[in-house]
Design a protein around this motif. Sequence first.
Motif, PDB file in Angstrom:
ATOM      1  N   PHE A  53       0.823  -1.216   0.000  1.00 16.00           N
ATOM      2  CA  PHE A  53       0.000   0.000   0.000  1.00 16.00           C
ATOM      3  C   PHE A  53       0.853   1.261   0.000  1.00 16.00           C
ATOM      4  O   PHE A  53       0.345   2.357   0.193  1.00 16.00           O
ATOM      5  CB  PHE A  53      -0.878  -0.001   1.267  1.00 16.00           C
ATOM      6  CG  PHE A  53      -0.042  -0.290   2.491  1.00 16.00           C
ATOM      7  CD1 PHE A  53       0.627   0.725   3.114  1.00 16.00           C
ATOM      8  CD2 PHE A  53       0.130  -1.594   2.927  1.00 16.00           C
ATOM      9  CE1 PHE A  53       1.453   0.460   4.195  1.00 16.00           C
ATOM     10  CE2 PHE A  53       0.954  -1.871   4.009  1.00 16.00           C
ATOM     11  CZ  PHE A  53       1.615  -0.835   4.638  1.00 16.00           C
ATOM     12  N   GLY A 110      11.377   5.456   3.367  1.00 14.81           N
ATOM     13  CA  GLY A 110      12.353   4.505   3.898  1.00 14.81           C
ATOM     14  C   GLY A 110      11.990   3.888   5.226  1.00 14.81           C
ATOM     15  O   GLY A 110      11.088   4.347   5.931  1.00 14.81           O
ATOM     16  N   PRO A 126      13.452   3.374   8.711  1.00 20.38           N
ATOM     17  CA  PRO A 126      14.575   3.906   9.503  1.00 20.38           C
ATOM     18  C   PRO A 126      15.409   2.826  10.185  1.00 20.38           C
ATOM     19  O   PRO A 126      16.627   2.952  10.288  1.00 20.38           O
ATOM     20  CB  PRO A 126      13.900   4.815  10.532  1.00 20.38           C
ATOM     21  CG  PRO A 126      12.434   4.590  10.417  1.00 20.38           C
ATOM     22  CD  PRO A 126      12.161   3.971   9.099  1.00 20.38           C
ATOM     23  N   SER A 143       8.272  -0.727  10.227  1.00 19.15           N
ATOM     24  CA  SER A 143       7.405  -1.803   9.763  1.00 19.15           C
ATOM     25  C   SER A 143       7.674  -3.078  10.565  1.00 19.15           C
ATOM     26  O   SER A 143       7.036  -4.098  10.334  1.00 19.15           O
ATOM     27  CB  SER A 143       7.628  -2.043   8.269  1.00 19.15           C
ATOM     28  OG  SER A 143       8.996  -2.264   8.015  1.00 19.15           O
ATOM     29  N   HIS A 201      -1.027  -2.837  10.517  1.00 22.31           N
ATOM     30  CA  HIS A 201      -1.852  -2.992   9.309  1.00 22.31           C
ATOM     31  C   HIS A 201      -2.643  -4.287   9.162  1.00 22.31           C
ATOM     32  O   HIS A 201      -3.415  -4.424   8.209  1.00 22.31           O
ATOM     33  CB  HIS A 201      -1.021  -2.796   8.028  1.00 22.31           C
ATOM     34  CG  HIS A 201      -0.203  -1.546   8.013  1.00 22.31           C
ATOM     35  ND1 HIS A 201      -0.726  -0.309   8.282  1.00 22.31           N
ATOM     36  CD2 HIS A 201       1.121  -1.346   7.785  1.00 22.31           C
ATOM     37  CE1 HIS A 201       0.228   0.598   8.202  1.00 22.31           C
ATOM     38  NE2 HIS A 201       1.357  -0.006   7.912  1.00 22.31           N
ATOM     39  N   PRO A 214      -6.304   6.701   7.045  1.00 22.43           N
ATOM     40  CA  PRO A 214      -7.024   6.492   5.786  1.00 22.43           C
ATOM     41  C   PRO A 214      -5.990   6.302   4.671  1.00 22.43           C
ATOM     42  O   PRO A 214      -5.056   7.090   4.553  1.00 22.43           O
ATOM     43  CB  PRO A 214      -7.798   7.803   5.594  1.00 22.43           C
ATOM     44  CG  PRO A 214      -7.825   8.442   6.956  1.00 22.43           C
ATOM     45  CD  PRO A 214      -6.571   8.009   7.649  1.00 22.43           C
ATOM     46  N   PHE A 225      -2.722   5.344  -4.686  1.00 24.64           N
ATOM     47  CA  PHE A 225      -1.919   5.630  -5.874  1.00 24.64           C
ATOM     48  C   PHE A 225      -2.196   4.474  -6.830  1.00 24.64           C
ATOM     49  O   PHE A 225      -2.468   3.341  -6.388  1.00 24.64           O
ATOM     50  CB  PHE A 225      -0.427   5.781  -5.523  1.00 24.64           C
ATOM     51  CG  PHE A 225       0.175   4.579  -4.871  1.00 24.64           C
ATOM     52  CD1 PHE A 225       0.950   3.685  -5.596  1.00 24.64           C
ATOM     53  CD2 PHE A 225      -0.052   4.310  -3.522  1.00 24.64           C
ATOM     54  CE1 PHE A 225       1.501   2.568  -4.986  1.00 24.64           C
ATOM     55  CE2 PHE A 225       0.501   3.189  -2.912  1.00 24.64           C
ATOM     56  CZ  PHE A 225       1.278   2.311  -3.647  1.00 24.64           C
ATOM     57  N   GLY A 230       2.654   7.891   2.736  1.00 26.13           N
ATOM     58  CA  GLY A 230       2.700   6.850   1.723  1.00 26.13           C
ATOM     59  C   GLY A 230       2.688   7.370   0.300  1.00 26.13           C
ATOM     60  O   GLY A 230       2.757   6.600  -0.646  1.00 26.13           O
TER      61      GLY A 230
END
Length: 382
Positions: free
Chosen positions: A117, A165, A167, A199, A221, A299, A303, A345
Amino acid sequence: MTTNLLDYDLQGLTAYCEQLGEKRFRATQLFRWIHHKGATDFEQMTDLARSLREKLVGTSRVQGPKVVSRHDSADGTIKWLFDVGAGDVIETVFIPEADRGTLCISSQAGCAMGCRFCSTGHQGFSRNLTTGEIISQLWFAEHFLRQHLGREERVISNVVMMGMGEPLQNYSQLLPALKVMLDDHGYGLSRRRVTVSTSGVVPMIDRLARDCPVALAVSLHAPEDVLRDNLVPLNKKYPIAELLQACTRYQAAAPRDFITFEYCMLDGVNDQPEHARQLVSLMQAHATHGLSCKFNLIPFNPFPASGLTRSEMPQVVAFAKILMEAGIVTTVRKTRGDDIDAACGQLAGDVQDRTGVDRRMAAQRQGMLRGIKVVVVNRSEV
Ligand code: SAH
Ligand code: SF4
């Protein structure tokens, strides 16, 4: 080639000055000129001995980022694009609010994590930024804004490592940059106001706890591994249970008494009431081991290449309600700067044309949210 002094935290600059045969306190003076005053010209640093200034001219430089462009949003958000060479461009976003100014900083050119995403993820990885390239985003923005706004005092009060990126995949360069942010001779930001978003690089979460425990935000997520494997490929290496255990360990050192979990709301993918209920059970199970959390629902900023769409607001609200009814503090992140593609994002410069739909949805969203007391917050309030 001269040495860029923006590459050093105070400890590094002290070692550098000692190599030049200078006393330690000279490094502090120099550091303050660079970060407090934004000075680049050694001749301007009048309280440094002439001999030191001469040495610096021959060996060193203070080199900020190369600005490609600046975009000002109608809501006051400012986005800069910086050229970091070899065709790589990074982005930095300033988000002003009544009581704070937040800078969203990039840590890498591109990203190797490949989250489905995320526009940066789709772009792929180019390289790690250096400490100088990370901290110079703050150095540049702070001194630009002071001048631009005609202010003497500090403008940026919060930093979030939520630009391009991952980190924690660039830990060795990130760490000195964080130290400069926190140093009283640097930017003097409190640990609570500097947030690293990840992440889920589990071993590095533990190192951060040891070396420099700032506020932590974790991009979750999904409530279970099959779905998270699909959205955040790093999950195959560090699955949810391991990640949440690392978060629990982090909490012992963290400057806040909770970990923030970010959750990007994807229509029909991870936004169903069932997902919310699974999250509640997951968090309750880890709460018994001492994890306390806060959720920040984001939200999705669409893209084209993602093939994903943003959850409708009623869906987001219903999801938030399930979490809140279970006693989990939950906020919905306000999208800022989406007229200049500065929203989360979207930091890759490769975004589709925007129509009025987003703005209409935003207005609608605000109305709906007011009724049911879901708090809408900015990226700064992680
Ligand atoms: N790599 C780090 C930090 C940068 S991304 C991380 O993943 O945490 C910052 C936040 O933006 C993350 O929570 C990420 O999941 C979220 N994000 C990425 N793409 C997004 C998109 N298209 N819409 C909304 N949020 C997005
Ligand atoms: Fe990288 Fe974060 Fe984007 Fe994932 S969400 S691809 S980790 S920048």
